[in-house]
Design an enzyme around this catalytic site. Structure first.
Site, PDB file in Angstrom:
ATOM      1  N   LYS A  39       5.117   1.186  -7.282  1.00 53.68           N
ATOM      2  CA  LYS A  39       5.664  -0.099  -7.729  1.00 53.68           C
ATOM      3  C   LYS A  39       6.139   0.003  -9.175  1.00 53.68           C
ATOM      4  O   LYS A  39       5.530   0.723  -9.965  1.00 53.68           O
ATOM      5  CB  LYS A  39       4.566  -1.180  -7.679  1.00 53.68           C
ATOM      6  CG  LYS A  39       4.149  -1.643  -6.300  1.00 53.68           C
ATOM      7  CD  LYS A  39       3.075  -2.722  -6.419  1.00 53.68           C
ATOM      8  CE  LYS A  39       2.510  -3.121  -5.063  1.00 53.68           C
ATOM      9  NZ  LYS A  39       3.471  -3.853  -4.214  1.00 53.68           N
TER      10      LYS A  39
ATOM     11  N   ARG B 123      -1.177  -3.458   5.994  1.00 54.29           N
ATOM     12  CA  ARG B 123      -1.118  -3.557   7.465  1.00 54.29           C
ATOM     13  C   ARG B 123      -1.753  -2.333   8.123  1.00 54.29           C
ATOM     14  O   ARG B 123      -2.241  -2.423   9.239  1.00 54.29           O
ATOM     15  CB  ARG B 123       0.344  -3.762   7.897  1.00 54.29           C
ATOM     16  CG  ARG B 123       1.259  -2.629   7.568  1.00 54.29           C
ATOM     17  CD  ARG B 123       2.742  -3.015   7.666  1.00 54.29           C
ATOM     18  NE  ARG B 123       3.160  -3.894   6.563  1.00 54.29           N
ATOM     19  CZ  ARG B 123       4.370  -4.415   6.453  1.00 54.29           C
ATOM     20  NH1 ARG B 123       5.290  -4.176   7.379  1.00 54.29           N
ATOM     21  NH2 ARG B 123       4.680  -5.189   5.427  1.00 54.29           N
TER      22      ARG B 123
END
Ligand code: BES
Ligand code: MN
Ligand code: ZN
Length: 468
Positions: free
Chosen positions: A245, A319
């Site tokens: 990120k 996830r």
């Protein structure tokens, strides 16, 4: 400063009057005069101490604003009481308010929530504690308000604690402490044991960290009660992994265990109020870090369920760990399976920070949740498990990709990814939460925030009741 709620009005306690702008006229002579002098408006959050002849506080006025048409604003009226904290002079007080000021238990809750401060790292912590006690009224359920506040504070504290003091090991310790408090059975699978016990994706996401990945698992309640299983994303820090990120997006990523924090808060509520359920809590706790052993873009992971997952982006890690935990949860066919996760930026784009979307194909559960959400002023909004988008998760070489190629409907496609790991549970719901309050309000400062747990608790309470 935190307000202490008392169960009886103390002798000599002074009134706190809830006032609307229109209700200013019906104040007594001296209060009305002082309100005019001080230009007290009665707007939501306005506050005024009324002095006696010697200057001592004799009553207090709390503005709750004009009556609200919008359902969300109306539901949040009792939260005006959060503004009392930090403002009420020391001593004993009692609330004088009618139905226009909303649910009495929510008012009591707001008084406690408004006093929350994260002071762990502040030298002066606790020194400015004034001794303020408030009787919130006969109709307020004090025990319930305190249980709710304790659950919210647990979630806030966990989210606010930075990763150097709350990695996977400390998240495990926090879960263990909660489990011990209520006599729950606790176990954990750590490090390479995750491979041996077939949780390959939890291991893959967490193995690059110095703090080993783990799956936290605890259960409480009679064995033959309806099974309610809560799964929380416990990514203690999310660098994004090799798909790193940018620093601005990484700054707040200590809160990426917000799903786990919420689930622990909800578990505290369920256990403290003794809901008649067999509660199970599962938290995959990892740090999505970067090292020579990090999983890579393009890797194909085996999942617990057997499906292979191509990694399109290492930053879609939540996830992956949830999928293995949901698979385990699903194996015992729970009555209700709920997962909570700070899963996507897309959910924030769609609904903003304050309103987490939820996904469920159980129409009855969804309707009860939507109603409870407004009733207890804990905003959530249903988004669709729109199946045609599932094909965007297809992979050329594996059973599924962890991201879509087009980037559309990011929160929905994340939910669809998870849905593929739930088969047996009678009812499944997924909450894509933010876990953070970006602007201070009467019920809390900027920082970690519990979301959706009071609404979910209300639904579970209606459905299962408490142990008699
Ligand atoms: N933890 C983030 C999601 C997130 C970001 C929540 C900011 C709240 C605020 C999650 O692991 C993530 O990085 N998601 C990606 C998914 C993408 C790579 C498909 C996102 O939302 O950008
Ligand atoms: Mn991520
Ligand atoms: Zn994440």
């Amino acid at each position: 400063m935190t307000i202490k709620l008392t169960s009886r009005p103390a002798a000599g306690s002074r009134p706190i009057r809830a006032v609307t702008p229109a209700g200013l006229d019906s104040l007594s002579g001296s209060e009305s005069k002082w309100a005019k002098t001080m230009r007290f408006s009665g707007e939501a959050g306005s506050f005024l101490v009324v002095p006696g002849e010697g200057g001592e506080p004799v009553s207090a006025l709390l503005g709750i604003g004009a009556s609200q048409k919008d359902a969300w604003r109306k539901a949040a009226v009792p939260f005006s009481f959060g503004a009392l904290s930090g403002k009420l002079p020391a001593g004993q007080w009692h609330v004088e308010a009618d139905d226009g000021a909303g649910d009495p238990t929510l008012r009591a809750l707001a008084m406690r929530l408004g006093g929350y401060r994260f002071s762990r790292y502040k030298a002066a912590a606790g020194k400015d504690e004034a001794d303020v006690e408030v009787f919130a009224g006969e109709e307020a359920d004090l025990e319930e308000a305190n249980r709710l506040a304790d659950a919210v504070f647990l979630a806030r504290d966990l989210i606010n604690t930075p990763t150097n003091d709350l990695g996977p090991a400390e998240l495990e310790a926090a879960a263990r402490k909660l489990a011990d408090e209520f006599g729950a059975e606790f176990s954990v699978i750590t490090g390479d044991e995750l491979l041996a016990r077939n949780f390959p994706m939890i291991h893959a996401v967490g193995r690059a960290s110095a703090d080993a990945p783990r799956l936290i698992d605890f259960s409480c309640g009679r064995a033959d009660a309806p099974k309610v299983t809560l799964v929380g994303k416990g990514v203690c820090f999310d660098t994004g992994g090799l798909d790193i990120k940018p620093s601005s997006s990484m700054l707040l990523m200590k809160k990426d265990m917000g799903g786990a924090a919420n689930v622990l808060g909800l578990a505290r509520l369920i256990m403290a109020s003794r809901l008649d359920v067999r509660l199970r809590v599962l938290i995959p706790a990892v740090e999505n870090s970067i090292s020579a052993s990090a999983f890579r873009p393009g890797d194909v992971l085996q999942s617990r369920k057997g499906k292979t997952v191509e990694i399109g982006n290492t930053d879609a890690e939540g996830r992956l760990v949830l999928a293995d935990a949901l698979t385990l949860a699903d194996e015992e066919t729970p009555e209700i399976l709920i997962d909570m996760a700070t899963l996507t930026g897309a959910a924030r784009v769609a609904l903003g920070p304050d309103m987490p979307p939820f996904y469920s194909s159980d129409a009855e559960f969804s309707a009860s949740l939507a109603a409870a959400s407004v009733a207890v002023a804990d905003p959530v909004w249903q988004l669709p498990l729109y199946q045609p988008y599932a094909e965007n998760l297809s992979s050329k070489i594996a059973d599924i990709n962890n991201v879509t190629s087009d980037g559309f409907a990011g929160s929905i496609t994340a939910a669809l990814f998870l849905e593929g790991f739930v088969e047996r549970a009678k009812s499944w719901a997924h909450f894509d939460v933010y876990g953070w309050r970006p602007k201070a309000s009467p019920i809390g400062p900027v920082g970690g925030e519990a979301q959706a747990i009071r609404a979910i608790y209300a639904v579970l309470q209606q459905r299962f009741g408490t142990v008699s």
